[in-house]
Scaffold this motif. Structure first.
Motif, mmCIF file in Angstrom:
data_model
loop_
_atom_site.group_PDB
_atom_site.id
_atom_site.type_symbol
_atom_site.label_atom_id
_atom_site.label_comp_id
_atom_site.label_asym_id
_atom_site.label_seq_id
_atom_site.Cartn_x
_atom_site.Cartn_y
_atom_site.Cartn_z
ATOM 1 N N ALA A 3 0.276 -30.804 8.958
ATOM 2 C CA ALA A 3 0.848 -29.510 9.350
ATOM 3 C C ALA A 3 1.115 -28.654 8.119
ATOM 4 O O ALA A 3 0.912 -27.439 8.157
ATOM 5 N N GLU A 4 1.536 -29.280 7.027
ATOM 6 C CA GLU A 4 1.825 -28.514 5.806
ATOM 7 C C GLU A 4 0.580 -27.837 5.251
ATOM 8 O O GLU A 4 0.629 -26.670 4.866
ATOM 9 N N SER A 5 -0.529 -28.570 5.210
ATOM 10 C CA SER A 5 -1.753 -27.951 4.688
ATOM 11 C C SER A 5 -2.267 -26.884 5.645
ATOM 12 O O SER A 5 -2.797 -25.861 5.217
ATOM 13 N N ASP A 6 -2.097 -27.122 6.946
ATOM 14 C CA ASP A 6 -2.503 -26.104 7.924
ATOM 15 C C ASP A 6 -1.646 -24.849 7.788
ATOM 16 O O ASP A 6 -2.161 -23.723 7.889
ATOM 17 N N LEU A 7 -0.352 -25.037 7.552
ATOM 18 C CA LEU A 7 0.531 -23.877 7.349
ATOM 19 C C LEU A 7 0.115 -23.088 6.118
ATOM 20 O O LEU A 7 0.120 -21.848 6.141
ATOM 21 N N ALA A 8 -0.271 -23.772 5.068
ATOM 22 C CA ALA A 8 -0.729 -23.085 3.855
ATOM 23 C C ALA A 8 -2.004 -22.296 4.133
ATOM 24 O O ALA A 8 -2.154 -21.149 3.688
ATOM 25 N N THR A 9 -2.908 -22.910 4.873
ATOM 26 C CA THR A 9 -4.151 -22.215 5.223
ATOM 27 C C THR A 9 -3.869 -20.995 6.085
ATOM 28 O O THR A 9 -4.423 -19.911 5.848
ATOM 29 N N LEU A 10 -3.005 -21.155 7.084
ATOM 30 C CA LEU A 10 -2.663 -20.020 7.951
ATOM 31 C C LEU A 10 -1.977 -18.908 7.170
ATOM 32 O O LEU A 10 -2.219 -17.725 7.425
ATOM 33 N N SER A 11 -1.153 -19.275 6.218
ATOM 34 C CA SER A 11 -0.491 -18.278 5.378
ATOM 35 C C SER A 11 -1.516 -17.484 4.570
ATOM 36 O O SER A 11 -1.419 -16.255 4.443
ATOM 37 N N SER A 12 -2.504 -18.172 4.045
ATOM 38 C CA SER A 12 -3.555 -17.509 3.284
ATOM 39 C C SER A 12 -4.364 -16.561 4.177
ATOM 40 O O SER A 12 -4.654 -15.419 3.796
ATOM 41 N N ILE A 13 -4.696 -17.036 5.362
ATOM 42 C CA ILE A 13 -5.437 -16.193 6.313
ATOM 43 C C ILE A 13 -4.606 -14.977 6.688
ATOM 44 O O ILE A 13 -5.122 -13.853 6.776
ATOM 45 N N ARG A 14 -3.312 -15.185 6.890
ATOM 46 C CA ARG A 14 -2.419 -14.079 7.259
ATOM 47 C C ARG A 14 -2.413 -13.017 6.169
ATOM 48 O O ARG A 14 -2.467 -11.822 6.449
ATOM 49 N N SER A 15 -2.365 -13.454 4.922
ATOM 50 C CA SER A 15 -2.392 -12.509 3.799
ATOM 51 C C SER A 15 -3.699 -11.723 3.780
ATOM 52 O O SER A 15 -3.710 -10.513 3.522
ATOM 53 N N GLN A 16 -4.785 -12.406 4.046
ATOM 54 C CA GLN A 16 -6.085 -11.730 4.087
ATOM 55 C C GLN A 16 -6.135 -10.713 5.223
ATOM 56 O O GLN A 16 -6.678 -9.613 5.057
ATOM 57 N N LEU A 17 -5.564 -11.079 6.372
ATOM 58 C CA LEU A 17 -5.512 -10.136 7.495
ATOM 59 C C LEU A 17 -4.705 -8.896 7.139
ATOM 60 O O LEU A 17 -5.090 -7.776 7.484
ATOM 61 N N ASP A 18 -3.576 -9.094 6.461
ATOM 62 C CA ASP A 18 -2.755 -7.955 6.039
ATOM 63 C C ASP A 18 -3.556 -7.024 5.137
ATOM 64 O O ASP A 18 -3.494 -5.800 5.279
ATOM 65 N N ASP A 19 -4.309 -7.610 4.208
ATOM 66 C CA ASP A 19 -5.130 -6.811 3.303
ATOM 67 C C ASP A 19 -6.220 -6.061 4.067
ATOM 68 O O ASP A 19 -6.429 -4.862 3.853
ATOM 69 N N LEU A 20 -6.887 -6.749 4.978
ATOM 70 C CA LEU A 20 -7.929 -6.096 5.784
ATOM 71 C C LEU A 20 -7.355 -4.970 6.628
ATOM 72 O O LEU A 20 -7.958 -3.891 6.746
ATOM 73 N N GLN A 21 -6.198 -5.219 7.212
ATOM 74 C CA GLN A 21 -5.556 -4.197 8.039
ATOM 75 C C GLN A 21 -5.283 -2.940 7.216
ATOM 76 O O GLN A 21 -5.567 -1.819 7.662
ATOM 77 N N LEU A 22 -4.757 -3.117 6.037
ATOM 78 C CA LEU A 22 -4.474 -1.980 5.157
ATOM 79 C C LEU A 22 -5.748 -1.239 4.784
ATOM 80 O O LEU A 22 -5.800 -0.004 4.816
ATOM 81 N N ARG A 23 -6.783 -1.975 4.457
ATOM 82 C CA ARG A 23 -8.049 -1.349 4.062
ATOM 83 C C ARG A 23 -8.668 -0.562 5.216
ATOM 84 O O ARG A 23 -9.164 0.559 5.032
ATOM 85 N N VAL A 24 -8.641 -1.149 6.412
ATOM 86 C CA VAL A 24 -9.200 -0.470 7.588
ATOM 87 C C VAL A 24 -8.394 0.790 7.900
ATOM 88 O O VAL A 24 -8.961 1.856 8.178
ATOM 89 N N GLU A 47 -7.879 -1.988 13.653
ATOM 90 C CA GLU A 47 -6.590 -2.242 12.991
ATOM 91 C C GLU A 47 -5.606 -2.886 13.966
ATOM 92 O O GLU A 47 -4.899 -3.827 13.616
ATOM 93 N N ARG A 48 -5.582 -2.410 15.203
ATOM 94 C CA ARG A 48 -4.699 -3.001 16.210
ATOM 95 C C ARG A 48 -5.099 -4.450 16.497
ATOM 96 O O ARG A 48 -4.236 -5.321 16.660
ATOM 97 N N ALA A 49 -6.394 -4.712 16.543
ATOM 98 C CA ALA A 49 -6.859 -6.087 16.774
ATOM 99 C C ALA A 49 -6.451 -6.999 15.621
ATOM 100 O O ALA A 49 -6.050 -8.151 15.841
ATOM 101 N N LEU A 50 -6.533 -6.503 14.393
ATOM 102 C CA LEU A 50 -6.102 -7.295 13.238
ATOM 103 C C LEU A 50 -4.602 -7.562 13.294
ATOM 104 O O LEU A 50 -4.143 -8.668 12.978
#
Length: 67
Positions: A3-24, A47-50
């Motif tokens: 679960a810890e490694s999955d949480l780290a992966t999800l956190s990284s994906i979440r950060s990438q989504l935030d960046d994509l949302q801002l760029r879009v 942007e809403r989907a992200l």
């Protein structure tokens, strides 16, 4: 996988989504008041989907934290 490694992966994906949302959103804002406002409309939809995807990741992360 733990679960810890999955949480780290999800956190990284979440950060990438935030960046994509801002760029879009930045691109959409540039087209919002132009004759190409249909471009902005489609980008704001993306942007809403992200944002929705980010919320889903947040909920999944919260469930993982409780395991």
């Amino acid at each position: 996988m733990t679960a810890e490694s999955d949480l780290a992966t999800l956190s990284s994906i979440r950060s990438q989504l935030d960046d994509l949302q801002l760029r879009v959103t930045t691109i959409a804002d540039a087209y919002a008041s132009t004759p190409d406002s249909q471009v902005a409309s489609e980008l704001f939809s993306a942007e809403r989907a992200l944002r929705t995807a980010g919320r889903s990741l947040d909920r999944a992360s919260e469930v993982l934290r409780r395991l």
